[in-house]
Design a protein around this motif. Sequence first.
Motif, PDB file in Angstrom:
ATOM      1  N   ILE A   4      41.444  51.079  34.964  1.00 52.41           N
ATOM      2  CA  ILE A   4      41.310  49.626  35.095  1.00 52.41           C
ATOM      3  C   ILE A   4      39.833  49.277  35.159  1.00 52.41           C
ATOM      4  N   ARG A   5      39.394  48.445  34.256  1.00 55.15           N
ATOM      5  CA  ARG A   5      38.010  47.947  34.225  1.00 55.15           C
ATOM      6  C   ARG A   5      38.036  46.510  34.744  1.00 55.15           C
ATOM      7  N   VAL A  20      45.617  37.913  38.622  1.00 57.23           N
ATOM      8  CA  VAL A  20      46.685  38.577  37.883  1.00 57.23           C
ATOM      9  C   VAL A  20      46.900  39.950  38.515  1.00 57.23           C
ATOM     10  N   VAL A  21      48.142  40.365  38.581  1.00 60.82           N
ATOM     11  CA  VAL A  21      48.483  41.679  39.120  1.00 60.82           C
ATOM     12  C   VAL A  21      48.179  42.724  38.060  1.00 60.82           C
ATOM     13  N   VAL A  22      47.416  43.756  38.443  1.00 63.11           N
ATOM     14  CA  VAL A  22      47.072  44.827  37.498  1.00 63.11           C
ATOM     15  C   VAL A  22      47.744  46.144  37.854  1.00 63.11           C
ATOM     16  N   GLY A  23      48.354  46.216  39.042  1.00 59.82           N
ATOM     17  CA  GLY A  23      49.039  47.438  39.423  1.00 59.82           C
ATOM     18  C   GLY A  23      49.629  47.326  40.805  1.00 59.82           C
ATOM     19  N   GLN A  24      50.341  48.384  41.179  1.00 60.20           N
ATOM     20  CA  GLN A  24      50.962  48.424  42.490  1.00 60.20           C
ATOM     21  C   GLN A  24      50.915  49.849  43.016  1.00 60.20           C
ATOM     22  N   VAL A  25      50.610  49.979  44.308  1.00 63.44           N
ATOM     23  CA  VAL A  25      50.617  51.266  44.988  1.00 63.44           C
ATOM     24  C   VAL A  25      51.520  51.088  46.205  1.00 63.44           C
ATOM     25  N   VAL A  32      43.317  41.066  40.348  1.00 63.83           N
ATOM     26  CA  VAL A  32      41.918  40.798  40.020  1.00 63.83           C
ATOM     27  C   VAL A  32      41.780  39.319  39.682  1.00 63.83           C
ATOM     28  N   LEU A  33      40.615  38.767  39.987  1.00 67.28           N
ATOM     29  CA  LEU A  33      40.323  37.392  39.588  1.00 67.28           C
ATOM     30  C   LEU A  33      38.827  37.217  39.367  1.00 67.28           C
ATOM     31  N   ARG A  34      38.520  36.141  38.700  1.00 62.01           N
ATOM     32  CA  ARG A  34      37.122  35.789  38.412  1.00 62.01           C
ATOM     33  C   ARG A  34      36.727  34.633  39.325  1.00 62.01           C
ATOM     34  N   MET A  35      35.618  34.808  40.036  1.00 68.19           N
ATOM     35  CA  MET A  35      35.070  33.747  40.885  1.00 68.19           C
ATOM     36  C   MET A  35      34.023  32.983  40.072  1.00 68.19           C
ATOM     37  N   ASP A  36      33.915  31.662  40.304  1.00 68.63           N
ATOM     38  CA  ASP A  36      33.037  30.858  39.444  1.00 68.63           C
ATOM     39  C   ASP A  36      32.102  29.897  40.166  1.00 68.63           C
ATOM     40  N   GLU A  37      31.611  30.254  41.333  1.00 69.86           N
ATOM     41  CA  GLU A  37      30.662  29.440  42.109  1.00 69.86           C
ATOM     42  C   GLU A  37      31.326  28.276  42.841  1.00 69.86           C
TER      43      GLU A  37
END
Length: 98
Positions: A4-5, A20-25, A32-37
Amino acid sequence: MPLIRFDALAAGLPTAWKSVVVGQVGPARIKVLRMDEQAYEAEMHDYNEGLFVVSGQLILQTEDETVVVRPGEMYLALAGIAHAVLPGSHGTLVIVDV
């Protein structure tokens, strides 16, 4: 998706602050999400939430303090404690919750 990058995934997201969900343990989801100030209003959960900064910085306001979380650091938002994101937060955030 075994490798996962996070920065690349976050950069490709169409909307900031939308995870968005990228996996589960086990029962824990990895998102992961993008923050934008921009600020993000206070929220509280009935579960602990790990907020891991991959790049940039996350500026949180809790009931008692303002916390700056930098790359390689994780803030553990405890269940039942409100936390808000202050303006200036930017970069890639990984969230671990159940």
